[in-house]
Design a protein around this motif. Structure first.
Motif, short mmCIF file in Angstrom:
data_model
loop_
_atom_site.label_atom_id
_atom_site.label_comp_id
_atom_site.label_asym_id
_atom_site.label_seq_id
_atom_site.Cartn_x
_atom_site.Cartn_y
_atom_site.Cartn_z
N ALA A 50 50.79 39.91 36.49
CA ALA A 50 49.93 39.87 35.32
C ALA A 50 50.39 38.80 34.32
CB ALA A 50 49.91 41.24 34.64
N GLN A 51 51.69 38.66 34.14
CA GLN A 51 52.22 37.62 33.26
C GLN A 51 51.83 36.24 33.77
OE1 GLN A 51 53.77 37.74 30.38
NE2 GLN A 51 54.13 39.95 30.18
N ALA A 52 51.92 36.05 35.09
CA ALA A 52 51.56 34.75 35.69
C ALA A 52 50.09 34.46 35.50
CB ALA A 52 51.93 34.75 37.17
N VAL A 53 49.25 35.48 35.64
CA VAL A 53 47.80 35.29 35.48
C VAL A 53 47.46 34.98 34.02
CG1 VAL A 53 45.58 36.49 35.57
CG2 VAL A 53 47.17 36.66 37.49
N ALA A 54 48.14 35.61 33.07
CA ALA A 54 47.92 35.30 31.66
C ALA A 54 48.26 33.84 31.36
CB ALA A 54 48.75 36.24 30.78
N GLN A 55 49.31 33.33 31.99
CA GLN A 55 49.69 31.93 31.81
C GLN A 55 48.62 30.98 32.34
OE1 GLN A 55 52.46 30.43 30.23
NE2 GLN A 55 52.46 32.51 29.38
N LEU A 56 47.78 31.48 33.25
CA LEU A 56 46.70 30.65 33.79
C LEU A 56 45.46 30.67 32.89
CD1 LEU A 56 46.95 31.59 37.59
CD2 LEU A 56 47.81 29.53 36.45
N GLY A 57 45.49 31.51 31.83
CA GLY A 57 44.41 31.44 30.86
C GLY A 57 43.54 32.68 30.74
N ALA A 58 43.92 33.79 31.37
CA ALA A 58 43.12 35.00 31.23
C ALA A 58 43.30 35.59 29.84
CB ALA A 58 43.52 36.02 32.30
N ALA A 59 42.19 35.91 29.16
CA ALA A 59 42.26 36.49 27.82
C ALA A 59 42.77 37.92 27.87
CB ALA A 59 40.88 36.46 27.16
N ARG A 60 42.51 38.60 28.98
CA ARG A 60 42.95 39.97 29.18
C ARG A 60 43.21 40.17 30.66
NH1 ARG A 60 42.61 43.86 25.48
NH2 ARG A 60 42.83 46.05 26.12
N VAL A 61 44.20 40.98 30.98
CA VAL A 61 44.55 41.22 32.38
C VAL A 61 44.56 42.72 32.63
CG1 VAL A 61 46.20 40.85 34.24
CG2 VAL A 61 45.97 39.14 32.42
N LEU A 62 43.73 43.17 33.54
CA LEU A 62 43.71 44.56 33.96
C LEU A 62 44.53 44.68 35.23
CD1 LEU A 62 39.89 45.30 33.47
CD2 LEU A 62 41.74 45.54 31.81
N THR A 63 45.42 45.66 35.30
CA THR A 63 46.30 45.79 36.46
C THR A 63 46.07 47.11 37.18
OG1 THR A 63 48.12 46.80 35.22
CG2 THR A 63 48.06 44.39 35.34
N VAL A 64 46.20 47.04 38.50
CA VAL A 64 46.12 48.23 39.34
C VAL A 64 47.21 48.12 40.39
CG1 VAL A 64 44.72 49.55 40.98
CG2 VAL A 64 43.62 48.44 39.03
N GLU A 65 48.05 49.13 40.48
CA GLU A 65 49.07 49.19 41.52
C GLU A 65 48.69 50.29 42.50
OE1 GLU A 65 53.11 47.62 39.26
OE2 GLU A 65 52.88 49.78 39.66
N THR A 66 48.79 49.98 43.78
CA THR A 66 48.45 50.96 44.81
C THR A 66 49.37 50.81 46.00
OG1 THR A 66 46.75 51.64 46.41
CG2 THR A 66 46.63 49.38 45.61
N ASP A 67 49.78 51.93 46.57
CA ASP A 67 50.64 51.87 47.75
C ASP A 67 49.85 51.54 49.01
OD1 ASP A 67 49.24 54.22 48.09
OD2 ASP A 67 51.02 55.54 48.04
N GLN A 68 48.53 51.37 48.86
CA GLN A 68 47.67 51.00 50.00
C GLN A 68 47.34 49.52 50.03
OE1 GLN A 68 44.28 53.65 49.43
NE2 GLN A 68 45.12 55.06 50.94
N PHE A 69 47.90 48.75 49.09
CA PHE A 69 47.53 47.35 48.93
C PHE A 69 47.72 46.55 50.23
CE2 PHE A 69 48.78 42.95 47.57
CZ PHE A 69 47.52 42.55 47.18
N SER A 70 48.82 46.78 50.93
CA SER A 70 49.12 46.00 52.14
C SER A 70 48.84 46.77 53.43
CB SER A 70 50.59 45.55 52.13
OG SER A 70 50.86 44.72 51.03
#
Length: 325
Positions: A50-70
């Motif tokens: 999320a920090q990296a995405v904010a550095q790319l210019g996102a005004a707001r970052v919504l995060t979701v963590e899931t153990d099914q991601f991979s």
């Protein structure tokens, strides 16, 4: 959320890092509204991403963590995107035009009953809403598409949009996502493909050097690789070169291969069949070298050299290396 919010699905790799094409998606969103990014990761990976995405210019970052991601295909990210869309109410949703992105965009558009614009190479806004631009029929036509009602779901061709947004102070919010009962394929095991090449990936590369049947053999195709290395470019190929066995299929640029939109595209010994042009015609600068003065590739080239690649390219490589010295 601002009324002109644009929801961007950040592309996250299995190890939790942000894919480089996310910068282009956020830059595209900034052209037409206020970028709001969705970051979906494995457990414990969201904060850094999320920090990296904010550095790319996102005004707001919504995060979701899931153990099914991979371990589960599409559905965990689809559920997260559905929840984010409800929270943001954006004017458009931007997703990378990769294999996973096209699958996800189509399923989300059906679920949300929204219009879908695939493989956009540009974005704009008029008085009625967001407009996606496309290069179609092998690059013969440029067309625009828009949704007649509701938000527009857009997959954006990697490398097609140069705009970049300014870094923002991170405004990060964890998003609660109710799991759906949608059927999903589960990954029971995988083996990572390790690349030993220092060259950039073909999809999304800023510079690409491609070779065609004019290279005559797999052994002589090394000339393409040498020029690519001199330029720091990715290596591509025409379908004819792939069919002839010069290089593997994953090198293929074209309608049935990879679509690229680099700053510089150099075509060596490529005639320029419509199938190939469909995958590279949106490159910012096209250079063609071919001994056939009537080759169709010259019709779209910004710079053309009529000559033998085995004579011209070694001179070009020598000049580049001399300037580096």
């Amino acid at each position: 959320m601002p009324q002109n919010s644009i929801l961007v699905l950040a592309e996250i790799t299995p190890d939790g890092t942000v894919h480089k094409n996310t910068a282009g998606l956020i830059g595209a969103a900034a052209l037409i509204g206020e970028p709001v990014a969705l970051v979906v990761t494995g457990v414990g990976q969201a904060a850094e991403a999320a920090q990296a995405v904010a550095q790319l210019g996102a005004a707001r970052v919504l995060t979701v963590e899931t153990d099914q991601f991979s371990t589960v295909l599409t559905v965990p990210v689809l559920d997260a995107l559905t929840a984010a869309f409800a929270a943001v109410a954006p004017d458009a949703v931007l997703i990378s035009n990769g294999v996973d992105g096209r699958d996800l965009a189509a399923r989300f558009a059906v679920r949300a009953r929204l219009g879908l614009a695939v493989d956009a190479v540009g974005l704009s806004r008029d008085e009625e809403g967001v407009v996606a631009s496309h290069s179609v029929y092998g690059g013969a036509y440029n067309v625009d598409s828009a949704a007649s009602m509701g938000a527009l779901v857009v997959t954006v061709r990697q490398g097609s949009i140069d705009a970049r947004a300014e870094a923002r102070e991170a405004v990060i919010e964890a998003l609660d996502v109710p799991a759906s009962a949608a059927a999903a394929a589960e990954i029971t095991g995988f083996q990572p493909l390790v690349s030993n090449s220092a060259r950039p990936d073909l999809r999304g590369a800023a510079k690409v050097v491609s070779g065609g049947r004019g290279l005559q053999s797999g052994e002589k195709f090394v000339l393409v690789e040498q020029l690519a290395d001199a330029l720091g470019a990715a290596v591509g190929a025409s379908r004819a070169a792939v069919d002839a066995g010069y290089v593997p299929q994953n090198f293929q640029v074209g309608q049935t291969g990879v679509s690229v939109s680099p700053q510089l595209y150099i075509a060596l010994g490529i005639s320029g069949a419509i199938q190939h042009r469909a995958g590279m015609q949106t490159a910012k600068t096209i250079v063609a070298i071919n001994k056939d003065a009537d080759a169709p590739i010259f019709a779209i080239a910004d710079f053309g050299i009529v000559g033998d690649v085995f004579s011209v390219v070694p001179q070009l490589i020598h000049t580049l290396e001399t300037r580096k010295a």
